[in-house]
Design a protein around this motif. Structure first.
Motif, mmCIF file in Angstrom:
data_model
loop_
_atom_site.group_PDB
_atom_site.id
_atom_site.type_symbol
_atom_site.label_atom_id
_atom_site.label_comp_id
_atom_site.label_asym_id
_atom_site.label_seq_id
_atom_site.Cartn_x
_atom_site.Cartn_y
_atom_site.Cartn_z
ATOM 1 N N VAL A 46 44.162 18.666 52.793
ATOM 2 C CA VAL A 46 44.194 17.621 51.771
ATOM 3 C C VAL A 46 45.622 17.156 51.519
ATOM 4 C CG1 VAL A 46 42.162 18.620 50.642
ATOM 5 C CG2 VAL A 46 44.443 19.201 49.795
ATOM 6 N N LYS A 47 45.710 16.004 50.878
ATOM 7 C CA LYS A 47 46.974 15.532 50.312
ATOM 8 C C LYS A 47 46.784 15.429 48.812
ATOM 9 C CE LYS A 47 48.856 13.000 54.271
ATOM 10 N NZ LYS A 47 49.351 11.699 54.781
ATOM 11 N N LEU A 48 47.754 15.964 48.069
ATOM 12 C CA LEU A 48 47.695 15.933 46.608
ATOM 13 C C LEU A 48 48.801 15.048 46.057
ATOM 14 C CD1 LEU A 48 47.335 19.767 45.861
ATOM 15 C CD2 LEU A 48 45.487 18.121 46.195
ATOM 16 N N ILE A 49 48.460 14.302 45.033
ATOM 17 C CA ILE A 49 49.478 13.609 44.226
ATOM 18 C C ILE A 49 49.448 14.285 42.869
ATOM 19 C CG2 ILE A 49 50.248 11.423 43.248
ATOM 20 C CD1 ILE A 49 48.652 10.008 45.453
ATOM 21 N N VAL A 50 50.537 14.972 42.524
ATOM 22 C CA VAL A 50 50.556 15.831 41.344
ATOM 23 C C VAL A 50 51.519 15.272 40.302
ATOM 24 C CG1 VAL A 50 50.938 18.173 40.509
ATOM 25 C CG2 VAL A 50 50.062 17.807 42.831
ATOM 26 N N GLN A 51 50.990 15.024 39.112
ATOM 27 C CA GLN A 51 51.825 14.561 38.012
ATOM 28 C C GLN A 51 52.618 15.729 37.424
ATOM 29 O OE1 GLN A 51 52.162 11.294 37.319
ATOM 30 N NE2 GLN A 51 50.759 10.997 39.075
ATOM 31 N N PRO A 52 53.721 15.455 36.731
ATOM 32 C CA PRO A 52 54.625 16.518 36.256
ATOM 33 C C PRO A 52 53.950 17.611 35.436
ATOM 34 C CG PRO A 52 55.670 14.384 36.016
ATOM 35 C CD PRO A 52 54.271 14.104 36.450
ATOM 36 N N ASN A 82 60.337 16.083 35.375
ATOM 37 C CA ASN A 82 59.325 15.009 35.364
ATOM 38 C C ASN A 82 59.101 14.401 36.752
ATOM 39 O OD1 ASN A 82 58.821 15.144 32.502
ATOM 40 N ND2 ASN A 82 60.825 14.174 32.229
ATOM 41 N N SER A 83 59.129 15.242 37.772
ATOM 42 C CA SER A 83 58.923 14.748 39.141
ATOM 43 C C SER A 83 57.444 14.726 39.505
ATOM 44 C CB SER A 83 59.657 15.642 40.144
ATOM 45 O OG SER A 83 61.047 15.526 39.998
ATOM 46 N N VAL A 84 57.018 13.631 40.134
ATOM 47 C CA VAL A 84 55.697 13.552 40.753
ATOM 48 C C VAL A 84 55.832 14.140 42.157
ATOM 49 C CG1 VAL A 84 53.864 12.017 41.564
ATOM 50 C CG2 VAL A 84 55.060 11.512 39.413
ATOM 51 N N LEU A 85 54.923 15.038 42.526
ATOM 52 C CA LEU A 85 55.015 15.725 43.812
ATOM 53 C C LEU A 85 53.897 15.283 44.751
ATOM 54 C CD1 LEU A 85 55.777 19.358 42.589
ATOM 55 C CD2 LEU A 85 57.408 17.552 43.213
ATOM 56 N N ASN A 86 54.241 15.182 46.027
ATOM 57 C CA ASN A 86 53.262 14.919 47.083
ATOM 58 C C ASN A 86 53.116 16.204 47.898
ATOM 59 O OD1 ASN A 86 52.874 12.096 46.500
ATOM 60 N ND2 ASN A 86 54.907 11.740 47.375
ATOM 61 N N VAL A 87 51.894 16.705 47.986
ATOM 62 C CA VAL A 87 51.651 18.007 48.613
ATOM 63 C C VAL A 87 50.674 17.847 49.777
ATOM 64 C CG1 VAL A 87 50.895 20.390 48.232
ATOM 65 C CG2 VAL A 87 51.941 19.097 46.352
ATOM 66 N N GLU A 88 51.054 18.400 50.929
ATOM 67 C CA GLU A 88 50.117 18.544 52.037
ATOM 68 C C GLU A 88 49.657 19.995 52.025
ATOM 69 O OE1 GLU A 88 51.856 17.314 55.696
ATOM 70 O OE2 GLU A 88 52.457 15.329 54.929
ATOM 71 N N LEU A 89 48.350 20.213 51.878
ATOM 72 C CA LEU A 89 47.818 21.556 51.650
ATOM 73 C C LEU A 89 46.648 21.847 52.587
ATOM 74 C CD1 LEU A 89 47.608 24.160 49.869
ATOM 75 C CD2 LEU A 89 46.143 22.828 48.330
ATOM 76 N N GLU A 90 46.656 23.026 53.178
ATOM 77 C CA GLU A 90 45.552 23.463 54.037
ATOM 78 C C GLU A 90 45.098 24.849 53.592
ATOM 79 O OE1 GLU A 90 44.534 24.648 58.705
ATOM 80 O OE2 GLU A 90 46.551 23.931 58.158
ATOM 81 N N LEU A 91 43.782 24.999 53.374
ATOM 82 C CA LEU A 91 43.208 26.312 53.089
ATOM 83 C C LEU A 91 42.782 26.915 54.424
ATOM 84 C CD1 LEU A 91 42.181 28.520 51.214
ATOM 85 C CD2 LEU A 91 40.062 27.220 50.911
ATOM 86 N N ILE A 92 43.617 27.810 54.956
ATOM 87 C CA ILE A 92 43.337 28.397 56.272
ATOM 88 C C ILE A 92 42.118 29.301 56.209
ATOM 89 C CG2 ILE A 92 44.256 29.852 58.114
ATOM 90 C CD1 ILE A 92 47.073 28.987 57.188
ATOM 91 N N SER A 93 42.082 30.192 55.223
ATOM 92 C CA SER A 93 40.962 31.115 55.084
ATOM 93 C C SER A 93 41.046 31.758 53.709
ATOM 94 C CB SER A 93 41.009 32.202 56.170
ATOM 95 O OG SER A 93 42.174 32.994 56.019
ATOM 96 N N PHE A 94 40.009 32.498 53.358
ATOM 97 C CA PHE A 94 40.076 33.295 52.137
ATOM 98 C C PHE A 94 39.156 34.500 52.267
ATOM 99 C CE2 PHE A 94 36.718 30.201 51.314
ATOM 100 C CZ PHE A 94 35.712 30.952 50.726
ATOM 101 N N LYS A 95 39.519 35.540 51.531
ATOM 102 C CA LYS A 95 38.738 36.769 51.513
ATOM 103 C C LYS A 95 38.071 36.887 50.144
ATOM 104 C CE LYS A 95 42.090 38.894 54.642
ATOM 105 N NZ LYS A 95 43.284 39.760 54.700
ATOM 106 N N PRO A 96 36.743 36.765 50.122
ATOM 107 C CA PRO A 96 36.057 36.847 48.828
ATOM 108 C C PRO A 96 36.271 38.202 48.171
ATOM 109 C CG PRO A 96 34.595 35.946 50.521
ATOM 110 C CD PRO A 96 35.810 36.474 51.223
ATOM 111 N N VAL A 97 36.501 38.193 46.874
ATOM 112 C CA VAL A 97 36.654 39.421 46.093
ATOM 113 C C VAL A 97 35.551 39.429 45.031
ATOM 114 C CG1 VAL A 97 38.128 40.769 44.566
ATOM 115 C CG2 VAL A 97 39.137 39.514 46.487
ATOM 116 N N ILE A 98 34.786 40.531 44.984
ATOM 117 C CA ILE A 98 33.634 40.629 44.093
ATOM 118 C C ILE A 98 33.861 41.743 43.082
ATOM 119 C CG2 ILE A 98 31.144 41.113 43.999
ATOM 120 C CD1 ILE A 98 31.071 40.073 46.936
ATOM 121 N N ASP A 99 33.587 41.432 41.820
ATOM 122 C CA ASP A 99 33.612 42.439 40.762
ATOM 123 C C ASP A 99 32.272 43.171 40.827
ATOM 124 O OD1 ASP A 99 33.730 43.968 38.504
ATOM 125 O OD2 ASP A 99 34.228 42.336 37.125
#
Length: 603
Positions: free
Chosen positions: A230-236, A257-274
């Protein structure tokens, strides 16, 4: 090239009350897909869609998505008034923002990627009574549209603070939760393109609940699928606010007060269960297991594991380094509770990392294990693999006779546990026994008698467990189930009276004891319980009399009117106490009820 927005009326203005409830531009779900060359009206809007070329896949864009299209607009006489094909540059715009005619916005939401259609728009969904350059007022217009691609755009917090554009869709539908451990790649830049943060090439791993870098990152991650980019546009306010961030790790500072542009990739995740629901046993899935079935309670499982303390000291191995795997039945207290409960949630082939608090480990005692001694109150870590399991058959998998036999076996197991003082597990066994014979089924008359007897016996024994565990309301409920079938069952009345007395409901207890004595006037245990009840009533009457006297005294002090006479009648309770004392002297029996005849039903 931009196509102007028309001022036509809303779709709801042209639909009657009896029309189908549809969103503008939505096709009737029950209608078959359009064939090439076929034309159909979208709902009752007056917008017509003619399919020129098929698209691919099944997804369609939604309002708010960023679409890229080629289109040519013409009047019904064929005169062209706009075109993106003339200069060979497609148009990209966000659906629903009025960048194109309203009917075109609605129509595009019905298109698949690569699809080409001809939309015919009535004036209300075209350019209305005003028209535009090249389009006379109240004109019907047509658009030849090809949907080249689109990007899903999501306003994550619904306030414009974090805008997410999905550049590449992820796998499946699972998304990480707050407890999960995620592996991500990202690059963060200022509006001028200056890179201010970036992960190593292999990515960065962290637990979502712990957060990382700035709030927007974790808020976005929990909306993403595995492999999503994804690409994110993040307000301050979701980044570094009015404080900014100092230069670190070779990256420049981030101004306030900077607006940030983020390139983000979720490669993987390990589920954690209570596992236990109280944050005392966590299971992190290192490798997904096979299928959908888990071992569950009562399964015969085979596992391998390495177990160590928080300082890394390994205290036990099973099924690794030449050791034999461990075989046990879940929910039978054959291993520590944390390992038992976690194993019941695992699939075949699943690998998991367990963290177990002392309450579900070895508690406050020293435990001597194969490879090391476990100190008191130790947190434990297990790396476990579920090699195999055989599930206990569910009631619906059994025939009538098998259900009755299984229920009888569970009851006997419960009786053994009760004798050993393990009332919690015994109660669960009785509950399971009832489950086997409470399934809907066509039972014969003789089977119905067996089922009724089993059910009553298990409810009574379960009530005995509840009394031992001080679960008095649980005991009342189980005894009431018995009394629904047998209104003068002496054991049920006796145990429910005991529970009522513990909850200070002496009136209900007295009624149950009276009924029990009507059914069995000579019952020794019930008579002794009646004596205990009378003593409780005497004590209760004394407390009530004292409370009333104190309350009246306070009222008398506050009152300015003279009180002529006050007589508090307490003679009767005292008389009852004397009578009870006389009765105790005349009856040579212990004052505490015995449970000899009211013990757990073995039949």
């Amino acid at each position: 090239m931009e196509v102007e927005k028309g001022k036509g009326t809303d779709v709801s203005d042209v639909q009657g009350e009896d029309d189908l409830d549809e969103e503008p531009g939505e096709e009737i779900e029950s209608a078959p897909p359009l064939k090439v060359g076929e034309e159909r009206e979208l709902g009752n809007s007056g917008i017509k869609k003619k399919l020129l070329n098929n698209g691919i896949h099944w997804e369609t864009p939604e309002f708010g998505d960023e679409v890229t299209v080629h289109f040519v607009g013409t009047l019904l006489n064929g005169i062209k008034f706009c075109s993106t094909r003339d200069n060979g540059e497609p148009m990209t715009f966000k659906l629903g923002e009025g960048k194109v005619a309203k009917g075109l916005d609605n129509g595009i939401t019905t298109m698949k990627k690569g699809e080409r259609v001809l939309f015919t728009l009535p004036p209300d969904f075209g350019y209305g009574a005003e028209g535009r350059d090249g389009v006379p007022p109240d004109s019907i217009v047509q658009f030849d549209v090809e949907l080249l691609s689109w990007i899903t755009v999501v306003d994550i917090c619904k306030d414009g603070g974090i805008i997410k554009k999905i550049m590449e869709k992820g796998e499946r539908n699972e998304r990480p939760s707050d407890l999960d451990e995620v592996l991500v790649k990202y690059q963060v830049a200022l509006a001028d393109g200056t890179i201010v943060a970036k992960t190593p090439e292999e990515g960065y791993e962290f637990y979502v609940k712990d957060g990382h870098l700035f709030p927007a990152l974790t808020k976005a991650i929990v909306t993403m699928k595995r492999g999503e980019k994804v690409k994110l546009i993040v307000q301050p306010k979701y980044a570094f606010g009015d404080k900014g961030k100092e230069a670190t790790d070779g990256f420049p500072s981030i101004p306030p007060n900077s607006v940030l542009n983020v390139e983000l990739e979720l490669i993987s995740f390990k589920p954690v269960i209570d596992v236990t629901g109280d944050s005392k046993v966590f299971k992190k899935i290192l490798k997904e297991g096979e299928g959908a079935l888990v071992a569950n309670e009562g399964a015969a499982v085979t596992i391998s594991y390495i177990a160590w303390l928080e300082d890394g000291t390994v205290f036990e191995r099973k099924g690794v380094d030449g050791e034999q795997p461990l075989e046990f039945i879940t929910d039978e207290e054959q291993v520590i509770p944390g390992l038992d409960r976690a194993a019941a949630t695992m699939k075949k082939g699943e690998q998991a990392l367990l963290t177990v608090s002392p309450e579900y480990g070895f508690g406050s005692v020293v435990a001597e294990r194969d490879l090391a001694v476990v100190p008191p109150s130790s947190n434990l870590v297990y790396e476990v693999e579920m090699l195999d399991f055989v599930k206990e058959k569910a009631p619906w998998e059994l025939n009538n006779q098998e259900k009755i036999e299984a229920a009888g076996k569970k009851k006997e197991e419960g009786n053994i546990l009760f004798k050993d003082g393990n009332y919690q597990r015994a109660g669960k066994k009785y509950d399971k026994a009832v489950d086997y014979v409470s399934e809907d089924g066509l039972f014969q008359d003789d089977e119905q008698k067996q089922i009724k007897a089993l059910g009553i016996s298990c409810w009574l024994n379960g009530a005995a467990c509840s009394l031992k565990l001080s679960d008095f309301w649980g005991a009342i409920q189980l005894c009431s189930k018995v009394l629904d079938f047998e209104s003068h069952n002496v054991k049920a009345l006796y145990r429910r009276a005991q529970a009522y007395m513990k909850t200070s409901d002496l009136i209900s207890a007295e009624m149950d004891i009276k009924k029990a004595l009507e059914a069995d006037p000579q019952n020794r245990e019930v008579k002794l319980l009646q004596k205990t009840l009378r003593q409780l009533q005497i004590e209760s009457n004394k407390r009530d009399a004292k409370l009333f006297t104190n309350m009246f005294a306070r009222m008398s002090k506050r009152s300015s009117m003279p009180i002529k006479k006050l007589k508090v009648e307490i003679a009767e309770p005292e008389k009852s106490e004397e009578a009870a004392a006389t009765e105790r002297e005349c009856v040579a029996e212990p004052s505490t009820p015995s449970e000899d005849r009211m013990a757990v039903d073995q039949s």
